[in-house]
Design a protein around this motif. Structure first.
Motif, PDB file in Angstrom:
ATOM      1  N   LEU A 180      32.082  -6.758 -16.457  1.00 35.62           N
ATOM      2  CA  LEU A 180      31.373  -7.471 -17.001  1.00 35.62           C
ATOM      3  C   LEU A 180      31.767  -7.489 -18.672  1.00 35.62           C
ATOM      4  CD1 LEU A 180      27.377  -6.845 -15.997  1.00 35.62           C
ATOM      5  CD2 LEU A 180      28.891  -8.763 -15.770  1.00 35.62           C
ATOM      6  N   PRO A 181      32.054  -8.378 -19.309  1.00 33.16           N
ATOM      7  CA  PRO A 181      32.174  -8.532 -20.516  1.00 33.16           C
ATOM      8  C   PRO A 181      31.242  -7.457 -21.632  1.00 33.16           C
ATOM      9  CG  PRO A 181      32.131 -10.676 -20.212  1.00 33.16           C
ATOM     10  CD  PRO A 181      31.246 -10.475 -18.559  1.00 33.16           C
ATOM     11  N   ASP A 182      32.130  -6.842 -22.848  1.00 37.52           N
ATOM     12  CA  ASP A 182      32.039  -6.024 -24.429  1.00 37.52           C
ATOM     13  C   ASP A 182      30.434  -6.687 -24.138  1.00 37.52           C
ATOM     14  OD1 ASP A 182      33.310  -4.416 -23.056  1.00 37.52           O
ATOM     15  OD2 ASP A 182      34.222  -4.917 -25.139  1.00 37.52           O
ATOM     16  N   GLY A 183      28.821  -6.358 -23.975  1.00 32.72           N
ATOM     17  CA  GLY A 183      27.770  -6.969 -24.589  1.00 32.72           C
ATOM     18  C   GLY A 183      27.388  -7.405 -23.984  1.00 32.72           C
ATOM     19  N   ALA A 184      27.686  -7.744 -22.735  1.00 31.77           N
ATOM     20  CA  ALA A 184      26.793  -8.098 -21.238  1.00 31.77           C
ATOM     21  C   ALA A 184      25.800  -7.263 -21.142  1.00 31.77           C
ATOM     22  CB  ALA A 184      27.291  -8.746 -19.881  1.00 31.77           C
ATOM     23  N   ASP A 185      24.331  -7.245 -21.192  1.00 29.93           N
ATOM     24  CA  ASP A 185      23.606  -5.992 -20.824  1.00 29.93           C
ATOM     25  C   ASP A 185      22.673  -6.826 -19.663  1.00 29.93           C
ATOM     26  OD1 ASP A 185      23.685  -4.845 -23.094  1.00 29.93           O
ATOM     27  OD2 ASP A 185      21.863  -6.139 -23.949  1.00 29.93           O
ATOM     28  N   ASP A 186      22.968  -7.830 -19.002  1.00 31.08           N
ATOM     29  CA  ASP A 186      21.817  -8.846 -17.987  1.00 31.08           C
ATOM     30  C   ASP A 186      22.888 -10.019 -17.391  1.00 31.08           C
ATOM     31  OD1 ASP A 186      20.324  -8.500 -15.708  1.00 31.08           O
ATOM     32  OD2 ASP A 186      18.197  -9.673 -17.124  1.00 31.08           O
ATOM     33  N   ALA A 187      22.686  -9.428 -16.084  1.00 34.72           N
ATOM     34  CA  ALA A 187      23.601 -10.871 -15.261  1.00 34.72           C
ATOM     35  C   ALA A 187      23.046 -10.773 -14.094  1.00 34.72           C
ATOM     36  CB  ALA A 187      25.223  -9.999 -15.044  1.00 34.72           C
TER      37      ALA A 187
ATOM     38  N   MET B 278      39.680  -5.432 -13.251  1.00 34.50           N
ATOM     39  CA  MET B 278      40.009  -6.869 -13.803  1.00 34.50           C
ATOM     40  C   MET B 278      39.252  -7.430 -14.933  1.00 34.50           C
ATOM     41  SD  MET B 278      41.518  -9.294 -11.377  1.00 34.50           S
ATOM     42  CE  MET B 278      42.940  -8.268 -10.311  1.00 34.50           C
ATOM     43  N   THR B 279      39.913  -8.279 -15.748  1.00 31.61           N
ATOM     44  CA  THR B 279      39.251  -9.230 -16.192  1.00 31.61           C
ATOM     45  C   THR B 279      39.633 -10.631 -15.284  1.00 31.61           C
ATOM     46  OG1 THR B 279      40.761 -10.598 -17.866  1.00 31.61           O
ATOM     47  CG2 THR B 279      39.422  -8.061 -18.841  1.00 31.61           C
ATOM     48  N   LEU B 280      37.823 -11.481 -16.208  1.00 33.11           N
ATOM     49  CA  LEU B 280      38.745 -13.157 -15.690  1.00 33.11           C
ATOM     50  C   LEU B 280      39.519 -13.063 -15.531  1.00 33.11           C
ATOM     51  CD1 LEU B 280      34.372 -13.562 -15.197  1.00 33.11           C
ATOM     52  CD2 LEU B 280      36.287 -13.752 -13.277  1.00 33.11           C
ATOM     53  N   GLU B 281      39.869 -12.989 -17.208  1.00 34.20           N
ATOM     54  CA  GLU B 281      41.272 -13.955 -17.873  1.00 34.20           C
ATOM     55  C   GLU B 281      42.401 -13.020 -16.488  1.00 34.20           C
ATOM     56  OE1 GLU B 281      39.073 -12.162 -19.182  1.00 34.20           O
ATOM     57  OE2 GLU B 281      37.606 -13.624 -20.241  1.00 34.20           O
ATOM     58  N   GLN B 282      42.451 -11.983 -16.301  1.00 39.30           N
ATOM     59  CA  GLN B 282      43.651 -11.994 -16.156  1.00 39.30           C
ATOM     60  C   GLN B 282      43.992 -12.699 -14.250  1.00 39.30           C
ATOM     61  OE1 GLN B 282      42.814  -7.759 -16.163  1.00 39.30           O
ATOM     62  NE2 GLN B 282      44.461  -6.673 -17.404  1.00 39.30           N
ATOM     63  N   PHE B 283      42.626 -12.552 -13.213  1.00 38.09           N
ATOM     64  CA  PHE B 283      42.559 -13.043 -12.640  1.00 38.09           C
ATOM     65  C   PHE B 283      43.195 -14.576 -12.403  1.00 38.09           C
ATOM     66  CE2 PHE B 283      39.590 -15.105  -8.950  1.00 38.09           C
ATOM     67  CZ  PHE B 283      40.560 -14.481  -8.293  1.00 38.09           C
ATOM     68  N   THR B 284      42.391 -15.999 -13.577  1.00 41.57           N
ATOM     69  CA  THR B 284      43.047 -16.713 -13.099  1.00 41.57           C
ATOM     70  C   THR B 284      44.427 -16.414 -13.616  1.00 41.57           C
ATOM     71  OG1 THR B 284      41.889 -16.755 -15.665  1.00 41.57           O
ATOM     72  CG2 THR B 284      40.292 -16.958 -13.757  1.00 41.57           C
ATOM     73  N   ARG B 285      45.297 -16.092 -14.189  1.00 41.07           N
ATOM     74  CA  ARG B 285      46.384 -16.520 -14.785  1.00 41.07           C
ATOM     75  C   ARG B 285      46.808 -15.856 -13.809  1.00 41.07           C
ATOM     76  NH1 ARG B 285      46.043 -14.142 -20.079  1.00 41.07           N
ATOM     77  NH2 ARG B 285      45.653 -12.058 -19.198  1.00 41.07           N
ATOM     78  N   ASN B 286      46.672 -14.442 -12.979  1.00 36.20           N
ATOM     79  CA  ASN B 286      47.148 -14.270 -11.900  1.00 36.20           C
ATOM     80  C   ASN B 286      47.279 -14.922 -10.782  1.00 36.20           C
ATOM     81  OD1 ASN B 286      48.819 -12.206 -13.825  1.00 36.20           O
ATOM     82  ND2 ASN B 286      47.041 -10.732 -12.678  1.00 36.20           N
ATOM     83  N   GLY B 287      46.209 -15.636 -10.106  1.00 35.29           N
ATOM     84  CA  GLY B 287      45.819 -15.949  -9.054  1.00 35.29           C
ATOM     85  C   GLY B 287      45.635 -17.164  -8.605  1.00 35.29           C
ATOM     86  N   GLY B 288      45.896 -18.042 -10.103  1.00 33.60           N
ATOM     87  CA  GLY B 288      45.316 -19.502 -10.594  1.00 33.60           C
ATOM     88  C   GLY B 288      44.717 -20.553 -10.542  1.00 33.60           C
ATOM     89  N   GLN B 289      43.189 -19.126 -10.149  1.00 27.77           N
ATOM     90  CA  GLN B 289      42.459 -20.144  -9.935  1.00 27.77           C
ATOM     91  C   GLN B 289      41.788 -20.538 -11.521  1.00 27.77           C
ATOM     92  OE1 GLN B 289      43.231 -17.566  -8.519  1.00 27.77           O
ATOM     93  NE2 GLN B 289      42.326 -17.229  -6.520  1.00 27.77           N
ATOM     94  N   ILE B 290      40.843 -21.415 -11.519  1.00 31.85           N
ATOM     95  CA  ILE B 290      40.248 -22.118 -12.087  1.00 31.85           C
ATOM     96  C   ILE B 290      38.686 -21.621 -13.271  1.00 31.85           C
ATOM     97  CG2 ILE B 290      39.461 -23.806 -13.568  1.00 31.85           C
ATOM     98  CD1 ILE B 290      40.386 -25.479 -10.963  1.00 31.85           C
ATOM     99  N   ALA B 291      39.005 -20.627 -14.578  1.00 30.37           N
ATOM    100  CA  ALA B 291      37.829 -20.305 -14.529  1.00 30.37           C
ATOM    101  C   ALA B 291      37.450 -21.400 -15.684  1.00 30.37           C
ATOM    102  CB  ALA B 291      37.747 -18.863 -14.798  1.00 30.37           C
ATOM    103  N   ARG B 292      36.359 -21.333 -16.004  1.00 31.13           N
ATOM    104  CA  ARG B 292      35.608 -21.512 -17.130  1.00 31.13           C
ATOM    105  C   ARG B 292      34.130 -21.190 -17.828  1.00 31.13           C
ATOM    106  NH1 ARG B 292      39.207 -25.129 -16.458  1.00 31.13           N
ATOM    107  NH2 ARG B 292      39.199 -26.937 -16.269  1.00 31.13           N
ATOM    108  N   ARG B 293      34.274 -21.369 -19.638  1.00 33.95           N
ATOM    109  CA  ARG B 293      33.340 -19.907 -19.817  1.00 33.95           C
ATOM    110  C   ARG B 293      32.287 -21.389 -20.664  1.00 33.95           C
ATOM    111  NH1 ARG B 293      33.266 -14.695 -23.146  1.00 33.95           N
ATOM    112  NH2 ARG B 293      31.400 -15.218 -24.277  1.00 33.95           N
ATOM    113  N   TYR B 294      30.958 -21.028 -20.342  1.00 29.11           N
ATOM    114  CA  TYR B 294      30.309 -21.926 -21.374  1.00 29.11           C
ATOM    115  C   TYR B 294      29.259 -20.889 -22.430  1.00 29.11           C
ATOM    116  CZ  TYR B 294      32.072 -25.132 -17.858  1.00 29.11           C
ATOM    117  OH  TYR B 294      32.682 -25.409 -17.027  1.00 29.11           O
ATOM    118  N   ASP B 295      29.251 -20.994 -22.966  1.00 31.01           N
ATOM    119  CA  ASP B 295      28.671 -20.234 -24.255  1.00 31.01           C
ATOM    120  C   ASP B 295      27.285 -21.174 -24.432  1.00 31.01           C
ATOM    121  OD1 ASP B 295      29.982 -18.049 -24.559  1.00 31.01           O
ATOM    122  OD2 ASP B 295      31.304 -19.447 -25.966  1.00 31.01           O
ATOM    123  N   TYR B 296      25.999 -20.784 -24.564  1.00 33.36           N
ATOM    124  CA  TYR B 296      24.899 -21.478 -25.312  1.00 33.36           C
ATOM    125  C   TYR B 296      24.040 -20.401 -25.981  1.00 33.36           C
ATOM    126  CZ  TYR B 296      26.186 -24.177 -20.534  1.00 33.36           C
ATOM    127  OH  TYR B 296      26.417 -24.738 -19.538  1.00 33.36           O
ATOM    128  N   GLY B 297      23.044 -20.964 -26.657  1.00 37.87           N
ATOM    129  CA  GLY B 297      22.413 -20.366 -27.664  1.00 37.87           C
ATOM    130  C   GLY B 297      21.903 -18.688 -26.720  1.00 37.87           C
TER     131      GLY B 297
END
Length: 82
Positions: free
Chosen positions: A58-65, A1-20
């Protein structure tokens, strides 16, 4: 499951913050999730909140988390360009 699917189906609040130099994902499980834990295995984030288990890829391209839970909020810090 992706985070987008989880928040859409479960009503949770999710945020994404992109930095350099990376991205931070934050998902609010709510303060009612008293007994929570988070683990990372083979590109999958595993969250256990009370008696429920959730798994997120993990999203595609995520090498380390780096993941952690505090006050019912899951924070995932990803390095690199996504």
């Amino acid at each position: 499951m992706t985070l987008e699917q989880f928040t859409r189906n479960g009503g949770q609040i999710a945020r994404r913050y992109d930095y350099g130099d990376g991205t931070v994902l934050a998902v609010d499980f709510g303060t009612s999730a008293v007994d929570t834990s988070v683990d990372l295995a083979d590109g999958t984030i595993i969250v256990v909140a009370d008696d429920e288990q959730y798994e997120f890829e993990l999203p595609d391209g995520a090498d380390d988390a780096h993941t952690f839970m505090k006050n019912g909020v899951l924070t995932v810090e990803l390095e690199g360009d996504l």
